[in-house]
Design a protein around this motif. Structure first.
Motif, PDB file in Angstrom:
ATOM      1  N   UNK A 189      82.281 127.194  96.028  1.00 37.58           N
ATOM      2  CA  UNK A 189      81.862 128.467  95.766  1.00 37.58           C
ATOM      3  C   UNK A 189      83.160 129.467  95.220  1.00 37.58           C
ATOM      4  N   UNK A 190      84.259 129.067  96.237  1.00 34.41           N
ATOM      5  CA  UNK A 190      85.652 130.065  96.231  1.00 34.41           C
ATOM      6  C   UNK A 190      86.476 129.125  95.260  1.00 34.41           C
ATOM      7  N   UNK A 191      86.341 128.278  94.477  1.00 38.41           N
ATOM      8  CA  UNK A 191      87.127 127.614  93.471  1.00 38.41           C
ATOM      9  C   UNK A 191      86.943 128.128  92.210  1.00 38.41           C
ATOM     10  N   UNK A 192      85.700 129.088  91.946  1.00 37.80           N
ATOM     11  CA  UNK A 192      85.541 129.673  90.532  1.00 37.80           C
ATOM     12  C   UNK A 192      85.061 128.426  89.624  1.00 37.80           C
TER      13      UNK A 192
ATOM     14  N   UNK B  52      89.422 120.446  87.064  1.00 37.89           N
ATOM     15  CA  UNK B  52      90.394 120.883  87.226  1.00 37.89           C
ATOM     16  C   UNK B  52      90.655 121.781  88.210  1.00 37.89           C
ATOM     17  N   UNK B  53      89.606 122.779  88.305  1.00 36.77           N
ATOM     18  CA  UNK B  53      89.647 123.667  89.432  1.00 36.77           C
ATOM     19  C   UNK B  53      89.031 123.284  90.832  1.00 36.77           C
ATOM     20  N   UNK B  54      88.418 122.060  90.634  1.00 38.09           N
ATOM     21  CA  UNK B  54      87.960 121.429  92.136  1.00 38.09           C
ATOM     22  C   UNK B  54      89.157 120.421  92.532  1.00 38.09           C
ATOM     23  N   UNK B  55      90.016 119.809  91.730  1.00 35.56           N
ATOM     24  CA  UNK B  55      90.635 118.716  92.170  1.00 35.56           C
ATOM     25  C   UNK B  55      91.702 118.912  93.266  1.00 35.56           C
ATOM     26  N   UNK B  56      92.581 120.109  93.363  1.00 30.97           N
ATOM     27  CA  UNK B  56      93.446 120.169  94.439  1.00 30.97           C
ATOM     28  C   UNK B  56      92.635 120.784  95.721  1.00 30.97           C
ATOM     29  N   UNK B  57      91.535 121.672  95.919  1.00 26.03           N
ATOM     30  CA  UNK B  57      90.836 122.003  96.988  1.00 26.03           C
ATOM     31  C   UNK B  57      90.106 120.791  97.699  1.00 26.03           C
TER      32      UNK B  57
ATOM     33  N   UNK C  39      76.617 125.500  87.395  1.00 30.73           N
ATOM     34  CA  UNK C  39      76.278 123.928  86.928  1.00 30.73           C
ATOM     35  C   UNK C  39      76.739 123.061  87.754  1.00 30.73           C
ATOM     36  N   UNK C  40      77.780 123.475  88.437  1.00 35.57           N
ATOM     37  CA  UNK C  40      78.414 122.511  89.521  1.00 35.57           C
ATOM     38  C   UNK C  40      77.603 122.370  90.516  1.00 35.57           C
TER      39      UNK C  40
ATOM     40  N   UNK D 291      86.959 121.506  83.056  1.00 30.87           N
ATOM     41  CA  UNK D 291      87.643 122.613  83.762  1.00 30.87           C
ATOM     42  C   UNK D 291      86.963 122.859  85.167  1.00 30.87           C
ATOM     43  N   UNK D 292      85.805 122.517  85.204  1.00 27.51           N
ATOM     44  CA  UNK D 292      85.365 122.356  86.706  1.00 27.51           C
ATOM     45  C   UNK D 292      86.136 121.356  87.686  1.00 27.51           C
TER      46      UNK D 292
END
Length: 302
Positions: free
Chosen positions: A152-155, A184-189, A159-160, A181-182
């Motif tokens: 939720x916090x990753x933005x 990419x946003x999730x990879x680090x966290x 659909x994720x 893009x999803x």
């Protein structure tokens, strides 16, 4: 997030790039592997099937990839092909990141005589209707508790979603408006969470899985080859999680076990096709290959 490894070697290079399919050869209708090791292994598999182990990934290999993995189903005809092969081969096995019982239920794999299903990359084993498995590490519970808030916090776009596999958890982006893009946003966290939990990050086709360390398809395949005393091994897969099994086949060759690696190809992952001895067009192509292999084995035995 870990980047896909490149496994191409000059021996594996083929005209037309990693998605080129192998052409049929001679009068037997079988495609020809592009490597000398692969060609030798195919001949050995055909002539000594009782001393061979045939192993397969599930999703993307035996079953087409679908938007929701809970809706997965095997390629039409492929389970029947496995059942026919099992009558001739020493061992038929499935090695999957799914739970073993889940793969059996989704695939109807209990229709294949004597099949062994290794789930969660080898941490679970289904055979003769029973599952044997060790307890998952405590880090899985930590990820289960924190992952919803992290997503939720990753933005990550709508659909994720999260799949709880019991011994691991996976975040899927295929149904998102912008799957890349999803990721990419999730990879680090997700990498940071996995490190705190003592788990491994396993990237795949529009999915990132957090799973226990110390198990992979390569170790599972090697252990099963040793257990069964197989002299020849066939392994088919489609995704990055299958590359350790391809590496295991290469290591087994050095120990005198002939081996053939097969890629069930897709446009989403190229590294597996680069590493394979033989490339077929997805689960449909694999089903056709298995039918031809079985027919050829029977013809040689006649």
């Amino acid at each position: 997030m870990p980047q896909p490894r490149q496994h191409g070697t000059p021996e594996r290079n083929r005209p037309g790039g990693p998605h080129a399919q192998n052409e049929p050869t001679g009068g037997n209708g079988l495609p020809e592997p592009t490597t000398p090791n692969g060609r030798a292994a195919l001949e050995a598999l055909l002539t000594e099937p009782a001393r061979a182990l045939f192993a397969f990934d599930f999703d993307g290999t035996l079953a087409p990839i679908v938007a929701d993995p809970r809706d997965s189903a095997p390629q039409p005809g492929i389970v029947a092909a496995l059942a026919e092969l099992a009558e001739l081969a020493g061992t038929v096995a499935v090695i999957t990141g799914r739970g073993a019982a889940t793969a059996v239920d989704l695939g109807g794999l209990d229709r294949v005589p004597g099949i062994t299903v290794l789930g969660h990359y080898g941490a679970e084993r289904w055979s003769d209707g029973r599952v044997a498995a060790a307890e998952p590490p405590p880090g899985v519970s930590l990820v289960r508790a924190e992952l919803p808030g992290l997503v939720d916090a990753s933005g990550a776009p709508e659909g994720t979603w999260i799949e709880d596999k019991g011994r691991s958890l996976a975040v899927h982006t295929r149904r998102a408006a912008d799957p890349d893009r999803a990721l990419e946003l999730l990879g680090g966290p997700l990498t940071e969470l996995a490190e705190r939990a003592g788990l491994k990050v396993e990237p795949g086709r529009m999915v990132i899985e957090l799973r226990p360390q110390g198990v992979d398809k390569g170790a599972a395949l090697t252990s099963l080859v040793e257990e069964r005393g197989a002299l020849h091994v066939f392994y088919a897969g489609d995704d990055l999680g299958d590359l350790p099994a391809f590496e295991a086949v290469a290591a087994l060759r050095a120990r005198g076990v002939s081996g053939l690696t097969v890629c069930s190809s897709s446009e989403e992952v190229t590294a597996v096709a680069d590493a394979a001895d033989l490339v077929v067009p997805g689960p449909a192509g694999l089903a056709e290959l298995l039918g031809r292999v079985t027919e050829r084995i029977r013809g040689l035995a006649a």
